[in-house]
Design a protein around this motif. Structure first.
Motif, mmCIF file in Angstrom:
data_model
loop_
_atom_site.group_PDB
_atom_site.id
_atom_site.type_symbol
_atom_site.label_atom_id
_atom_site.label_comp_id
_atom_site.label_asym_id
_atom_site.label_seq_id
_atom_site.Cartn_x
_atom_site.Cartn_y
_atom_site.Cartn_z
ATOM 1 N N PRO A 197 -46.869 -21.186 34.016
ATOM 2 C CA PRO A 197 -47.160 -22.562 34.409
ATOM 3 C C PRO A 197 -48.452 -22.617 35.218
ATOM 4 O O PRO A 197 -48.939 -21.599 35.708
ATOM 5 C CB PRO A 197 -45.951 -22.936 35.273
ATOM 6 C CG PRO A 197 -45.489 -21.633 35.840
ATOM 7 C CD PRO A 197 -45.739 -20.605 34.767
ATOM 8 N N ALA A 252 -41.929 -22.473 40.641
ATOM 9 C CA ALA A 252 -42.314 -23.072 39.372
ATOM 10 C C ALA A 252 -41.367 -22.652 38.267
ATOM 11 O O ALA A 252 -40.795 -21.563 38.296
ATOM 12 C CB ALA A 252 -43.741 -22.667 39.011
ATOM 13 N N ALA A 267 -40.947 -21.880 34.128
ATOM 14 C CA ALA A 267 -41.783 -21.470 32.999
ATOM 15 C C ALA A 267 -41.552 -22.404 31.822
ATOM 16 O O ALA A 267 -40.463 -22.917 31.631
ATOM 17 C CB ALA A 267 -41.436 -20.040 32.593
ATOM 18 N N GLU A 268 -42.606 -22.616 31.055
ATOM 19 C CA GLU A 268 -42.475 -23.312 29.780
ATOM 20 C C GLU A 268 -42.025 -22.281 28.750
ATOM 21 O O GLU A 268 -42.583 -21.201 28.660
ATOM 22 C CB GLU A 268 -43.816 -23.906 29.347
ATOM 23 C CG GLU A 268 -44.427 -24.842 30.377
ATOM 24 C CD GLU A 268 -45.819 -25.271 29.972
ATOM 25 O OE1 GLU A 268 -46.134 -25.195 28.774
ATOM 26 O OE2 GLU A 268 -46.584 -25.676 30.856
#
Length: 284
Positions: free
Chosen positions: A267, A278, A280-281
């Motif tokens: 990210p 964060a 993660a995609e």
């Protein structure tokens, strides 16, 4: 294909894979047709390739070199291999059971035996650095060697190190099975920090972009940015992680045992003042 032991490697237009029964299979990558199927003994560690030469270490105490799908040379290592093979700086590197590192020239097959100072413990893993290699041992030590095999520095007391050290943008790190990550300045071994994953881990560290990536045994992915010193990823996967591979450009894939391969992208770097972790995609 059941019983594949290591990640496949590509060399000289052949895709090589090793199996637990000692076979080395060479396939045509375009269609997967088997070109050659031969025995090298039960493999140790991963395969590696430099140019048109692939290499695999065997429990027989040999390094097998392959070209155009066939075994062309057997190099007697003189040690019982426990780690490798790493391809780095024109050499194949293999770790031994009593603190030895074997360096084999990919072009001439000349062999150099390097004995690490202060240990007789088995080599757990060997990782590539910008000018040499980093070596982890089973007694919790991390060594830095130049490409000629000269020892540059050593750190001890790092616990039960898992796999090979990882290098990322001037830093080298190892992770222990209990989830402790130790980070050092690559140039001289100065400690740069420790991080705790909060649980057991079964996958060695890898480098992705500006991050060290690790995984807990329960499937939680974690990535720490060496430049911002922020956690970039803290997210769960289903079923645990078997292995992780960097694809470059901030992307990586993880394999989930018996299920699927998942692709991730790091990210964006969060603001320095941002709180929390964060996500993660990912794409399955």
């Amino acid at each position: 294909l059941e019983g594949i032991r290591t990640a496949p490697v590509l060399a000289d237009d052949y895709l090589y894979a090793t199996f637990v029964d000692g076979r080395v299979m060479a396939m045509h990558p375009a269609d997967g047709q088997v070109a050659h199927d031969q025995s090298a003994g039960r493999p140790v560690g991963e395969m590696a390739a430099i140019g048109n030469v692939a290499a695999v270490a065997s429990q027989r105490g040999k390094l097998f070199l392959l070209q155009r799908g066939k075994i062309v040379r057997e190099v007697e290592l003189g040690v019982a291999p426990t780690a490798g093979v790493l391809a780095a700086h024109g050499f194949f590197w293999v770790g031994g059971a009593s603190g030895e590192v074997i360096r084999v020239d990919a072009r001439t097959q000349a062999l150099k035996r390097i004995t690490l100072q202060g240990t007789r413990a088995a080599i757990r893993g060997i990782g590539e650095g910008p000018t040499g290699v980093h070596v982890a041992t089973s007694d919790g030590r991390l060594y830095a060697l130049d490409s000629g095999g000269k020892q540059l520095w050593m750190q001890r007391g790092l616990g039960d190190i898992l796999g090979a050290p990882a290098y990322c943008r001037g830093h080298v790190a190892v992770v222990g099975r209990r989830g402790r990550v130790y980070i050092f300045e690559q140039r001289d071994g100065t400690p740069a920090g420790t991080e705790d994953l909060g649980g057991l881990t079964n996958v060695p560290l890898i480098s992705v972009g500006s991050c060290f990536l690790a995984s807990r045994s329960n499937g939680r992915l974690w990535a720490w940015d060496v430049e911002t010193r922020l956690v970039r990823i803290d997210t769960m996967t289903e079923g645990g992680v078997h292995s992780a591979v960097s694809l470059g450009s901030g992307r990586f894939v993880v394999s989930v045992p018996g299920k699927w391969i998942m692709s991730f992208r790091l990210p964006p770097v969060p603001p320095q003042s941002a709180a929390g972790d964060a996500k993660a995609e990912s794409d399955k």
